[in-house]
Design a protein around this motif. Structure first.
Motif, mmCIF file in Angstrom:
data_model
loop_
_atom_site.group_PDB
_atom_site.id
_atom_site.type_symbol
_atom_site.label_atom_id
_atom_site.label_comp_id
_atom_site.label_asym_id
_atom_site.label_seq_id
_atom_site.Cartn_x
_atom_site.Cartn_y
_atom_site.Cartn_z
ATOM 1 N N SER A 129 54.060 60.934 35.083
ATOM 2 C CA SER A 129 54.513 59.996 34.057
ATOM 3 C C SER A 129 55.216 60.713 32.909
ATOM 4 N N GLY A 130 55.252 62.045 32.965
ATOM 5 C CA GLY A 130 55.910 62.808 31.903
ATOM 6 C C GLY A 130 54.976 63.280 30.815
ATOM 7 N N SER A 131 53.704 62.929 30.887
ATOM 8 C CA SER A 131 52.742 63.308 29.857
ATOM 9 C C SER A 131 52.206 64.704 30.132
ATOM 10 N N ARG A 132 52.100 65.510 29.076
ATOM 11 C CA ARG A 132 51.520 66.835 29.236
ATOM 12 C C ARG A 132 50.007 66.721 29.451
ATOM 13 N N LEU A 133 49.447 67.674 30.168
ATOM 14 C CA LEU A 133 48.041 67.635 30.581
ATOM 15 C C LEU A 133 47.294 68.845 30.042
ATOM 16 N N VAL A 134 46.092 68.608 29.537
ATOM 17 C CA VAL A 134 45.281 69.688 28.965
ATOM 18 C C VAL A 134 43.900 69.701 29.622
ATOM 19 N N LEU A 135 43.471 70.884 30.013
ATOM 20 C CA LEU A 135 42.103 71.101 30.492
ATOM 21 C C LEU A 135 41.271 71.608 29.326
ATOM 22 N N GLY A 136 40.156 70.951 29.046
ATOM 23 C CA GLY A 136 39.247 71.382 27.984
ATOM 24 C C GLY A 136 37.970 71.945 28.568
ATOM 25 N N ILE A 137 37.483 73.056 28.002
ATOM 26 C CA ILE A 137 36.266 73.704 28.490
ATOM 27 C C ILE A 137 35.327 73.957 27.315
ATOM 28 N N GLU A 138 34.070 73.544 27.465
ATOM 29 C CA GLU A 138 33.060 73.636 26.401
ATOM 30 C C GLU A 138 31.815 74.350 26.907
ATOM 31 N N THR A 139 31.429 75.454 26.216
ATOM 32 C CA THR A 139 30.183 76.170 26.540
ATOM 33 C C THR A 139 29.562 76.754 25.275
ATOM 34 N N SER A 140 29.606 76.024 24.160
ATOM 35 C CA SER A 140 29.169 76.621 22.891
ATOM 36 C C SER A 140 27.653 76.725 22.740
ATOM 37 N N CYS A 141 26.912 75.887 23.488
ATOM 38 C CA CYS A 141 25.451 75.904 23.332
ATOM 39 C C CYS A 141 24.760 75.694 24.673
ATOM 40 N N ASP A 142 24.367 74.447 24.964
ATOM 41 C CA ASP A 142 23.601 74.201 26.187
ATOM 42 C C ASP A 142 24.207 73.117 27.062
ATOM 43 N N GLU A 143 25.485 72.851 26.895
ATOM 44 C CA GLU A 143 26.194 71.908 27.766
ATOM 45 C C GLU A 143 27.412 72.626 28.333
ATOM 46 N N THR A 144 27.568 72.576 29.658
ATOM 47 C CA THR A 144 28.777 73.103 30.292
ATOM 48 C C THR A 144 29.670 71.915 30.584
ATOM 49 N N GLY A 145 30.788 71.808 29.870
ATOM 50 C CA GLY A 145 31.635 70.631 29.994
ATOM 51 C C GLY A 145 33.076 71.003 30.293
ATOM 52 N N ALA A 146 33.754 70.132 31.036
ATOM 53 C CA ALA A 146 35.183 70.293 31.299
ATOM 54 C C ALA A 146 35.796 68.911 31.447
ATOM 55 N N ALA A 147 37.042 68.784 31.033
ATOM 56 C CA ALA A 147 37.743 67.501 31.147
ATOM 57 C C ALA A 147 39.244 67.744 31.184
ATOM 58 N N VAL A 148 39.960 66.831 31.843
ATOM 59 C CA VAL A 148 41.419 66.852 31.866
ATOM 60 C C VAL A 148 41.907 65.581 31.198
ATOM 61 N N LEU A 149 42.745 65.743 30.173
ATOM 62 C CA LEU A 149 43.311 64.609 29.434
ATOM 63 C C LEU A 149 44.826 64.685 29.453
ATOM 64 N N ASP A 150 45.466 63.500 29.412
ATOM 65 C CA ASP A 150 46.894 63.519 29.145
ATOM 66 C C ASP A 150 47.104 63.398 27.644
ATOM 67 N N GLU A 151 48.338 63.508 27.187
ATOM 68 C CA GLU A 151 48.559 63.601 25.747
ATOM 69 C C GLU A 151 48.417 62.272 25.020
#
Length: 414
Positions: A26-48
């Motif tokens: 669709s032309g939207s840029r995509l970002v992968l987010g990664i979180e490990t600052s404490c006790d949750e291992t998180g990841a997500a892909v969002l468009d802009e």
């Protein structure tokens, strides 16, 4: 350390796109987010636009409940064991290949050093393998901006109260990476304090609380408690600034628990008959402290024209922002002072990959803090959010007018 062999097991296309040039169909840029600052291992892909294309989260809560608190080496090992799977699940769910990503955003500060190291190490290897821009993320900045993903009307500037197990911060958000730091906790964070009270009350032995975190257990039992039975002193009553302190309050609660155990003739580890009342009183005093400092921050912002004159806003975010008693109290403060209160949904209050990806989206849009893949990035266990103006706040010595805090029990708040 994570090898390139492990990273190559993630989904990929035949070739890597030019750094920073990838977009979705669709032309939207995509970002992968990664979180490990404490006790949750998180990841997500969002468009802009903020659409969540895929997400995954692994919580360590059950492990840490059994050990009586977060042990950094245990948290690090659990991140190490799960980060590859969590990232792969987010990518697979999104249908996005690594080569289609426009950037990778990862929490690098603040947090538990050993936990942060896993996310940063994984991300550095990932962006080098796939030649992607890297966006280092301040964990509390991400919490502050989450509401903008869901509330387009949440325009800068706004006041933000960030409360969690590791932090308590008041700041003015003037832009994506532009904050004025009004105050922070001087010792313990409110979530940490409530967790410690819950452990001292042995709430994991309570039939209604065995699977809940300390803060969740306190909130649940407080519903049926009498907060007036134990009138704990609100901290820092004579200090006219926007900083917080919870260690002294924990001492007050601990002494009360010891006194009640002696009167009931029971040993530590046995549930007190008045546990609901102690939970209610502890929660109320934490909330009153947060409310008073936030009230002073609002008055300081108004006196210095730091908020929008159109629709001045308070954003409440962070793990403890899911507490409905705190939300209700902040709604009373904002109503009395003419502000609008915005909170992320409960799911996005606790640590997650979505908020990191969204912070990455906001930075990518504005071209701020975007690094090439070969730059060495380190993690920081402690990091201030924005420009520190706590001295100016204290010098203002703002006295608070009284606000009537008539707060019903949580079951009446839904």
């Amino acid at each position: 350390m994570l090898s390139a062999r492990i990273l190559r097991r993630l989904p990929r296309l035949g070739r890597t796109h030019r750094c920073g040039g990838s977009r979705s169909a669709s032309g939207s840029r995509l970002v992968l987010g990664i979180e490990t600052s404490c006790d949750e291992t998180g990841a997500a892909v969002l468009d802009e636009t903020g659409v969540i294309l895929g997400e995954s989260l692994h919580s360590q809560k059950e492990v840490h409940l059994r050990t009586g608190g977060i042990i950094p080496t245990v948290a690090q090992q659990l991140h190490r064991e799960n980060i590859e799977r969590v990232v792969q699940e987010a990518l697979t769910q999104s249908g996005v290949e690594p080569s289609q990503l426009s950037a990778v955003a990862t929490t690098v500060k603040p947090g538990l050093a050993l936990s942060l190291s896993i996310g940063v190490d994984f991300s550095r290897r990932f962006v080098r393998l796939y030649h992607k821009p890297f966006i280092p993320i301040h964990h509390m900045e991400a919490h502050a901006l989450t509401v903008r993903m869901l509330q387009p009307a949440a325009a800068f500037p706004f006041l933000v109260l960030l409360v969690s197990g590791g932090h308590s911060i008041l700041a003015v958000a003037r832009g994506v990476n532009d904050f004025l730091h009004l105050g922070q906790t001087l010792d313990e964070a409110p979530g940490d304090m409530l967790d410690k009270v819950a452990r001292r009350l042995s709430l994991t032995a309570h039939p209604r609380c065995s699977t809940l975190s300390g803060g969740q257990a306190i909130e649940l039992l407080a519903e049926d408690g009498d907060r007036t039975r134990f009138p704990f002193r609100t901290p820092m009553g004579q200090t006219l600034d926007c900083c917080f302190s919870f260690a002294g309050l924990r001492t007050q609660v601990t002494k009360t628990i010891e006194k009640e155990e002696a009167e009931e003739g029971i040993k530590p580890g046995t549930l007190l008959s008045c546990v609901n009342d102690i939970a209610a009183a502890a929660q109320h005093t934490v909330t009153a402290h947060l409310a008073k400092r936030t009230h002073r921050a609002i008055l300081f912002c108004k006196a210095n024209s730091l908020l929008s004159s159109n629709e001045p806003t308070l954003v409440l975010s962070g793990g403890l922002a899911s507490n409905q008693y705190i939300r209700k109290t902040m709604s009373i403060v904002t109503e009395a002072t003419g502000l609008r209160l915005l909170c992320p949904p409960v799911k996005l209050c606790t640590d997650n990959g979505v908020m990191i990806a969204w912070n990455g989206v906001e930075r990518l849009r504005e071209g701020k803090g975007i690094l090439p893949p070969d730059v060495n990035v380190s993690y920081e266990a402690k990091a201030l959010l924005g420009v520190d103006i706590t001295a100016e706040v204290k010098a203002s010595a703002i006295q608070l007018p009284r606000i009537r805090m008539k707060i019903p029990n949580r079951q009446n708040l839904k």
